[in-house]
Design an enzyme around this catalytic site. Structure first.
Site, PDB file in Angstrom:
ATOM      1  N   LYS A 181      46.489  53.796  31.998  1.00  0.00           N
ATOM      2  CA  LYS A 181      45.445  54.136  32.988  1.00  0.00           C
ATOM      3  C   LYS A 181      45.758  54.495  34.376  1.00  0.00           C
ATOM      4  CE  LYS A 181      41.769  51.455  35.371  1.00  0.00           C
ATOM      5  NZ  LYS A 181      42.616  51.100  36.373  1.00  0.00           N
ATOM      6  N   ASN A 182      46.820  53.434  34.846  1.00  0.00           N
ATOM      7  CA  ASN A 182      47.076  53.613  36.282  1.00  0.00           C
ATOM      8  C   ASN A 182      48.162  54.843  36.974  1.00  0.00           C
ATOM      9  OD1 ASN A 182      45.377  51.664  37.073  1.00  0.00           O
ATOM     10  ND2 ASN A 182      47.083  50.094  37.293  1.00  0.00           N
ATOM     11  N   CYS A 223      37.843  47.084  41.200  1.00  0.00           N
ATOM     12  CA  CYS A 223      37.382  45.801  40.935  1.00  0.00           C
ATOM     13  C   CYS A 223      37.684  44.812  42.317  1.00  0.00           C
ATOM     14  CB  CYS A 223      38.521  44.970  39.855  1.00  0.00           C
ATOM     15  SG  CYS A 223      38.277  46.000  38.351  1.00  0.00           S
ATOM     16  N   ARG A 244      40.487  44.468  49.768  1.00  0.00           N
ATOM     17  CA  ARG A 244      41.662  45.095  49.456  1.00  0.00           C
ATOM     18  C   ARG A 244      41.633  46.125  50.398  1.00  0.00           C
ATOM     19  NH1 ARG A 244      40.684  46.362  42.966  1.00  0.00           N
ATOM     20  NH2 ARG A 244      42.879  47.289  43.091  1.00  0.00           N
ATOM     21  N   ASP A 296      47.466  42.608  36.874  1.00  0.00           N
ATOM     22  CA  ASP A 296      46.618  42.848  35.868  1.00  0.00           C
ATOM     23  C   ASP A 296      46.885  42.383  34.316  1.00  0.00           C
ATOM     24  OD1 ASP A 296      45.798  44.402  37.569  1.00  0.00           O
ATOM     25  OD2 ASP A 296      46.408  46.348  36.934  1.00  0.00           O
ATOM     26  N   ARG A 303      36.155  50.907  31.410  1.00  0.00           N
ATOM     27  CA  ARG A 303      37.068  51.780  32.481  1.00  0.00           C
ATOM     28  C   ARG A 303      38.478  51.981  32.102  1.00  0.00           C
ATOM     29  NH1 ARG A 303      36.826  49.030  37.614  1.00  0.00           N
ATOM     30  NH2 ARG A 303      38.850  50.494  37.489  1.00  0.00           N
TER      31      ARG A 303
END
Ligand code: UD1
Length: 416
Positions: A22-23, A117, A122, A305, A397
Site C-alpha cells: 500500500k505505502n 489516520c 501529524r 504500523d 483502505r
C-alpha cells in the site's frame, strides 16, 4: 455500514499470498505524474486508497487504464492541472505526494491538506522545509497547500525528524530539479527504496535510497516503462501475527523476508517458530506465547504500523510485556476499544504495560483506524465467541480481500 463478523477460536493453517505494498503504491501513483510517457505498474494492491489516488491523478489530466485488477497503465504526458482540492483527496494521508509530484512536474501545486489516520498531530513541516529549500514558495490558505516554484534547484536538506512522507516527497520534487539534491537523515523504509527504484527505472538518478543519505541528480525528463510494486511488509506482518495469535501454521508468501526481520525476531522471542525461504516465511506458533518488550522505531526498527496488531499478541502472552510507541505521539487511542475483550492493559503515556490473559472474549468493536482495525480482526480470530467489527471502511483502505484471505486459512469471518 459494512461490518465484519468473526467466530473466533479457529487455528489458521495454510498459505497466504501477500499483495503489493500500500505505502509504495500510494507514492508510485502520484510519482507517475512526473513521467512523460506511458507507465505500466504491476502488483498494485486492490484497495480503496489506490482507487482514490487513481481518481485523483485522472482529475489532474493523467489517462489511466486498469489492464487487470492489479495492473494499471498511466499516461501522464498530458498532465496540466495542478489543483487537487476536493475533500475526498484531503481524506487520504498519501495525498501529500501530489505536492511533490506536481511541483516537480509543473512547478506548482494546490492540494488539500492531507488527512489519514488520526495518531495525534501529524505535521508536514519537514515536507515544506524540503520544498522551500529547493526554491519553492509555500503558503496554506483555507486548508489548501499552495506551492509555487519558477525553478527547483538541488540543495542539501537535513530532515529534523525521520519522516517517510517527507523523504519520498522531497525525492519526487527533486528528480526533475536542476543540480543535485541530498536528503540527510532520510527514512529507510522498504517503500522508499521501491519509489526510488520506480523513478530510476523511468530514468531518474537516485542513489542511497535505503540508507540515511539519499542523493538525487536532477534529469531533464522521465520516460515511460514497466514496474512491479514491492510486497506489502505490513500486510505480511499482519498475517504473521494472526498466525501466531491462533497457534497457527501459516506460510506467508510473495514477500521479502528481510523486510520482516524486526517482527520475526520478536516472534522468536515469544517462542514462535519462524522458517524463512527466499520469498516466504512460515510461522508455526505454540499454544502459549512468552511475554516480550517491543518499541516502535523507524525502519529497520519495529514498524509503528504493526503496533496495534502486536499488542493483541502481547494481550495473550504469558507474563508482563511492554509496548512503547515512539513514532507517533498518540497511537494508542484504539486501546479503549479492547476494554470488553478481557485484556489487561495499562497505558502510561506512550507505553502500554500488558499482562497476558488466557482468554479473550468476542464483543462489538469499532475500527478507529486502518491498523487498529486489523488488530481487531486478530482479536476476533483469537477470542471465544463472536466479534463484530464496525467501520470496516478503514480496513478496506489498506487490505485487499482480507476476509477471503483469512477464510482460505480456515477463519470463520464474513462481511455483512
Ligand atoms: C507514513 C506511512 C504510515 C506510517 C508512517 C511511519 C504512508 C502513506 N504512511 O506516514 O503508514 O505509519 O509513515 O512509518 O506511507 N513528522 C513531523 N514533521 C513532518 C513529517 C513527520 O514531525 O513533516 C513526524 C510525525 O508526526 C511522526 C514522525 O515524524 O511523529 C514520522 O512520521 P512520517 O514517517 O512522516 O509518517 P507519515 O509519512 O505520515
Amino acid at each position: 455500514m459494512k461490518k465484519l463478523c468473526i467466530q473466533g477460536g479457529t487455528r489458521l493453517e495454510g498459505d497466504v499470498i501477500i499483495s503489493g505494498a500500500k505505502n509504495a503504491a500510494v507514492a508510485i501513483l502520484p510519482a507517475t505524474l512526473l513521467v512523460d510517457g506511458v507507465v505500466r505498474i504491476e502488483n498494485l494492491p486492490d484497495i480503496d486508497d489506490v482507487t482514490i489516488l487513481n481518481e485523483a491523478i485522472q482529475t489532474l489530466g493523467a489517462v489511466t487504464k486498469f489492464v487487470d485488477r492489479h495492473t494499471v497503465e498511466i499516461d501522464a504526458s498530458t498532465v496540466y492541472e495542478y489543483q487537487a482540492t476536493d475533500a475526498y483527496i484531503g481524506k487520504l494521508r498519501a495525498s501529500y505526494y501530489l505536492f511533490g509530484a506536481l511541483v516537480g512536474r509543473l512547478g506548482k501545486a494546490e492540494v488539500a491538506m492531507p488527512g489519514g489516520c488520526d495518531f495525534g498531530g501529524r505535521p508536514i513541516d519537514q515536507h515544506i522545509k524540503g520544498f522551500k529549500a529547493l526554491g519553492a514558495k509555500v503558503e496554506i490558505v483555507d486548508n489548501i497547500i499552495k506551492i509555487h516554484a519558477d525553478k527547483l534547484i538541488g540543495t542539501r536538506i537535513y530532515l529534523d525528524v525521520v519522516s517517510v512522507g517527507a523523504t519520498i516527497n522531497i525525492m519526487l520534487a527533486a528528480v526533475l530539479a536542476s543540480g543535485i539534491t541530498t536528503i540527510e537523515n532520510a527514512a529507510k523504509e522498504p517503500h522508499i527504496v521501491d519509489v526510488a527504484n520506480f523513478l530510476n527505472k523511468m530514468g531518474a538518478k537516485i542513489i542511497g535510497a535505503g540508507t540515511d543519505v539519499i542523493r538525487i541528480k536532477g534529469v531533464e525528463r522521465l520516460n515511460g516503462g514497466h514496474y512491479s510494486t514491492v510486497p506489502d511488509q505490513i500486510e505480511a506482518g499482519t498475517f504473521m501475527i494472526a498466525a501466531a495469535a491462533t497457534a497457527g501454521d501459516v506460510c506467508v508468501k510473495n514477500i521479502i523476508p528481510e523486510h520482516m526481520d524486526s517482527l520475526s525476531s520478536k516472534l522468536r522471542e515469544m517462542d514462535v517458530q519462524i522458517l524463512e525461504g527466499d520469498d516466504y516465511i512460515r510461522v508455526i506458533a505454540p499454544e502459549k506465547l512468552k511475554a516480550t518488550h517491543v518499541k516502535t522505531l523507524p525502519y529497520p526498527g519495529f514498524p509503528t504500523d504493526l503496533q496495534p496488531q502486536m499488542l493483541v499478541l502481547l494481550m495473550i502472552a504469558q507474563g508482563v510485556s511492554t509496548l512503547v510507541e515512539s513514532v507517533f505521539e498518540n497511537r494508542f487511542q484504539y486501546i479503549t476499544e479492547f476494554h470488553d475483550v478481557g485484556a489487561n492493559i495499562q497505558v502510561e503515556g506512550n507505553k502500554a504495560i500488558v499482562e497476558g490473559v488466557e482468554i479473550l472474549h468476542g464483543t462489538h468493536l469499532t475500527a478507529t483506524d486502518l491498523r487498529a482495525g486489523a488488530a481487531m480482526i486478530i482479536v476476533g480470530l483469537r477470542a471465544e465467541g463472536e466479534t463484530v467489527i464496525d467501520n470496516v471502511r478503514y480496513i478496506d483502505r489498506g487490505y485487499e480481500d482480507i476476509e477471503h484471505k483469512l477464510t482460505a486459512l480456515g477463519a470463520k469471518i464474513y462481511r455483512i
